[in-house]
Design an enzyme around this catalytic site. Sequence first.
Site, PDB file in Angstrom:
ATOM      1  N   ASP A 155      24.843  23.309  16.628  1.00  0.00           N
ATOM      2  CA  ASP A 155      24.753  24.529  17.440  1.00  0.00           C
ATOM      3  C   ASP A 155      23.954  24.315  18.730  1.00  0.00           C
ATOM      4  O   ASP A 155      23.946  25.183  19.605  1.00  0.00           O
ATOM      5  CB  ASP A 155      24.091  25.659  16.639  1.00  0.00           C
ATOM      6  CG  ASP A 155      24.931  26.098  15.449  1.00  0.00           C
ATOM      7  OD1 ASP A 155      26.165  26.094  15.585  1.00  0.00           O
ATOM      8  OD2 ASP A 155      24.357  26.418  14.400  1.00  0.00           O
ATOM      9  N   ASP A 201      26.839  31.939  14.702  1.00  0.00           N
ATOM     10  CA  ASP A 201      27.345  30.883  13.847  1.00  0.00           C
ATOM     11  C   ASP A 201      27.450  31.495  12.445  1.00  0.00           C
ATOM     12  O   ASP A 201      26.777  32.474  12.149  1.00  0.00           O
ATOM     13  CB  ASP A 201      26.366  29.705  13.859  1.00  0.00           C
ATOM     14  CG  ASP A 201      26.670  28.685  12.789  1.00  0.00           C
ATOM     15  OD1 ASP A 201      27.812  28.207  12.745  1.00  0.00           O
ATOM     16  OD2 ASP A 201      25.772  28.379  11.984  1.00  0.00           O
ATOM     17  N   ASP A 225      21.782  27.733  13.692  1.00  0.00           N
ATOM     18  CA  ASP A 225      20.678  27.086  12.976  1.00  0.00           C
ATOM     19  C   ASP A 225      20.794  25.570  12.866  1.00  0.00           C
ATOM     20  O   ASP A 225      19.854  24.910  12.460  1.00  0.00           O
ATOM     21  CB  ASP A 225      20.570  27.659  11.566  1.00  0.00           C
ATOM     22  CG  ASP A 225      21.738  27.212  10.685  1.00  0.00           C
ATOM     23  OD1 ASP A 225      22.874  27.182  11.187  1.00  0.00           O
ATOM     24  OD2 ASP A 225      21.507  26.877   9.518  1.00  0.00           O
TER      25      ASP A 225
END
Length: 635
Positions: free
Chosen positions: A532, A336, A528
């Site tokens: 996600d 990410d 995080d």
Amino acid sequence: MEVKENSVFHNKIKIPLAIKEYLPAIISFIMLAAGILTEYFGSMFFTNKVQIIWYGIAYIPVGWPVIKAGWNTIKRGDIFTEFFLMTVATVGAFAIGKYPESVSVMLFYSVGELFQGAAVRKAKGNIKALLDVRPKEAHVLRNGQYTLVSPESVGIGETLQIRVGEKIPLDGVLISEKARLNTAALTGESKPQSVVEGEEVYSGSINLEELIEVKVTKEFKDSSISRILDMVQNATSRKSKTELFIRRFARVYTPIVVYLALALTIIPFFFVDEYVFSDWLYRALIFLVISCPCALVVSIPLGYFGGLGAASKNGILFKGASFLDVIAKVKTLVFDKTGTLTKGVFEIQEIHAISGNKKELMSYFKAIEGKSTHPIAKAISDYDMDIDQFKVSDVQEVAGKGLIGVVNDKKVLAGNLSLMKGNGISVDEKTQNIEKSVVMLAIDGELKGYVVIADALKDDAKATIIGLKKLGISHLVMLSGDRESVTQNIAQDLQIDSALGNLLPEDKLKEVEELQKKSKHKLAFIGDGINDAPVLALSDVGIAMGGLGSDVAIETADVVIQTDHPSKVIKAIKIGRSTGHIVWQNIIMALGVKLVVLILGAGGLANMWEAVFADVGVALLAILNAVRLQHMRWD
């Protein structure tokens, strides 16, 4: 043999640990030495019965706990264990007059237990060190004064006082002006962290400088340190596939060798002319000692304990030994962007004044953006300059575009290209085509300039990508919900293989599914945020960035990195690989040595001393090899 912190030699008598562990082996060693001396140098003074007494006394302290353990497993319906093998082999050896060998097998076995206990305590010590971090008391404000209570009794919204040197007992928000905290227990980082009023603080952090007050936001059971401890304790109970396989293997392997030993004793009677029962029984007993699966059953779990302990020591929490295996096989890593490779905090990267100077431009920017709580507005309003002379009024926020207001009696617009065009502000083509996040400023209908805003890279982001490529990670991917142009710029800066922007959570999920279909190897995803969580659950290894990050991400992930440093992923992979190497070294060494000595023993070319080495000696070597994990460095 089970990997336990306490060996089978422990009992319920309250005596010092050192004496409780070592006394049986010491007594056995002294009596064995006395028996050997009596046998070789005292035959003229002592009878054979006296020698048997010495060896019998030597056998009991180390042999009885094993016999007892074997009997207990038989009562539970588990006959063919290493305890059973050791008992049959040593009692049989004693019966045919091989006294020193019989005692030696049990003595070396007990020494192996002592090594095992020490090694397991060392490995568990790295993991359980966190238990000392959990605060035992809290000073809470009640009825106008601070009262010392248990952290479990403190509720959300109550105020805590933390003195210098004390640990913050529960997660909360700092209500003092500032604080300086040691967060090493949570993050593994020794560098103190500075916190200001309104920012979050976490249980287990140590107050370094002055008396502070904290407003509680989570109950004790939900606090950061409690959550981490639960994950660590659960991790040691989740076995790896290798570990489970070896245990299943031992259950099948052990009865087979017992029947082979029985066959080795009886079958030669029908084929050997000068059959001597005691000779063939001795070979069978050697066969039993050699075949004990101690080295495998002990060293493999110990290897995984060592890996989990080493990871915890480095601020990396694996939620089970199985993930040490999986992360070692990862070849595709998906990141990410925001909060993982970037700080998740917008900063001014460039200032461009088109008409006038930068100081004037930033004065108006700072004045109007100070009236907004948007993250981009905060990045501009935090710009370091004095604007006391600026008066701001009639500010309105245009959703998705920017701000319109009056600054020092001038109409000011601050926002994106869409806001400017919608209000008839002329923007040149060059400015329109900038492939970055741009905030423009217009005063009384004229464009005065713009600032480039960007989410800054983390300090170790570039080093992380370089390090992963050196590890042989063949495919690095970045997925982001940010604009495509911003995502591509960051990917190019970091030299990431491929990147996609403008992705919704479900889009990320689809992309990872496609990558898994194409890849023959394991895939790890590092994120995080709450968004996600679906991808963390789908990937072969889900890695949550920041032990202090999103609760949903942490609960969903398989591995939790307690800091915001992506470079810890490199250490996680190295620890996983080193653990796997050591485990397989022990498996190959144990099986290889046993196979050779088994063949020699069956052919009468190996005696009980070689059998002792093939069993206990190899177990000791395997334990020492596993202990290496606790002393390795992964910098």
